[in-house]
Design a protein around this motif. Structure first.
Motif, mmCIF file in Angstrom:
data_model
loop_
_atom_site.group_PDB
_atom_site.id
_atom_site.type_symbol
_atom_site.label_atom_id
_atom_site.label_comp_id
_atom_site.label_asym_id
_atom_site.label_seq_id
_atom_site.Cartn_x
_atom_site.Cartn_y
_atom_site.Cartn_z
ATOM 1 N N LYS A 1 46.033 43.561 43.831
ATOM 2 C CA LYS A 1 45.855 43.819 45.337
ATOM 3 C C LYS A 1 46.289 44.460 46.131
ATOM 4 O O LYS A 1 46.152 44.603 47.447
ATOM 5 N N TYR B 1 42.386 44.778 54.774
ATOM 6 C CA TYR B 1 41.541 44.511 54.730
ATOM 7 C C TYR B 1 41.219 42.915 52.885
ATOM 8 O O TYR B 1 42.591 42.798 52.560
ATOM 9 N N VAL B 2 39.889 41.870 53.775
ATOM 10 C CA VAL B 2 40.401 40.684 53.016
ATOM 11 C C VAL B 2 39.760 41.005 51.784
ATOM 12 O O VAL B 2 38.113 41.043 51.989
ATOM 13 N N PRO B 3 39.679 41.430 50.576
ATOM 14 C CA PRO B 3 38.751 41.588 49.622
ATOM 15 C C PRO B 3 37.818 40.256 49.320
ATOM 16 O O PRO B 3 37.901 39.072 49.140
ATOM 17 N N SER B 4 36.313 39.950 48.848
ATOM 18 C CA SER B 4 35.585 39.316 48.643
ATOM 19 C C SER B 4 34.769 39.515 47.553
ATOM 20 O O SER B 4 34.033 41.227 47.524
ATOM 21 N N VAL B 5 34.019 38.883 46.660
ATOM 22 C CA VAL B 5 33.395 39.424 45.675
ATOM 23 C C VAL B 5 32.206 40.170 46.630
ATOM 24 O O VAL B 5 31.289 38.991 46.930
ATOM 25 N N ASP C 1 31.525 42.444 47.820
ATOM 26 C CA ASP C 1 31.698 43.956 48.207
ATOM 27 C C ASP C 1 31.352 44.882 47.294
ATOM 28 O O ASP C 1 32.202 45.152 46.259
ATOM 29 N N GLU D 1 35.611 40.898 40.763
ATOM 30 C CA GLU D 1 36.532 39.092 40.687
ATOM 31 C C GLU D 1 37.155 39.748 41.524
ATOM 32 O O GLU D 1 38.124 40.728 41.909
ATOM 33 N N ILE D 2 38.388 38.456 41.490
ATOM 34 C CA ILE D 2 39.681 38.735 42.614
ATOM 35 C C ILE D 2 40.545 37.270 42.546
ATOM 36 O O ILE D 2 39.770 36.427 41.582
ATOM 37 N N VAL E 1 42.500 42.653 41.781
ATOM 38 C CA VAL E 1 40.868 42.804 42.089
ATOM 39 C C VAL E 1 39.877 43.263 40.691
ATOM 40 O O VAL E 1 40.170 44.804 40.597
#
Length: 144
Positions: A82, A89-93, A95, A113-114, A119
């Motif tokens: 991560k 940046y906040v990762p999101s499935v 993106d 997946e996170i 990630v």
């Protein structure tokens, strides 16, 4: 009447669907798609599927995955820590991001997946592994 042959320029309207009937792309609300037959500008199955069509002709082209976007490649699915994500940046499935390959070329990936520390990114095309069906109408054939 001109027939579409390798090297000629054509314009087509198309609607692409998946096996379950879901439409994934269509040119009907846009200008027709213009391309040179056999020049490698499109997926191989589409390119080959229009050969021999004449202006005004409508045809359904069924393209297996290996003639479309290829099979899903597990080597294009990988995890990164991560902390390697861009700052703030906040990762999101789902993106989509661009990563740089070992040869310095950018390529698109989708977050699959996170978890707490990693990630998982997927570099496969969204349509990889899928058989595609196109309803095609030949609008114009210009000789090579």
């Amino acid at each position: 009447m001109n027939k579409a042959t390798e090297g000629c320029k054509v314009k087509v309207h198309y609607t692409g669907t998946l096996e379950d009937g879901t439409v994934f792309d269509s040119s009907l609300e846009r200008e027709p798609l213009a391309f040179t037959v056999g020049a490698g500008q499109l997926i191989a199955g589409f390119d080959q599927g229009v050969v021999g069509m004449v202006e005004g002709e409508e045809k359904t082209i069924v393209i297996p995955a290996d003639m479309a976007y290829g099979e899903v490649r597990e080597d294009l699915v990988f995890s990164v820590p991560k902390e390697n994500m861009p700052e703030d940046y906040v990762p999101s499935v789902g993106d989509q991001l661009a990563v740089t390959s070992s040869d310095g070329q950018p390529f698109p990936v989708t977050i699959k997946e996170i978890d707490e520390e990693t990630v998982t990114l997927d570099g496969n095309h969204a349509l990889a592994g899928k058989d595609l069906t196109f309803a095609v109408k030949m609008i114009e054939v210009l000789s090579a």
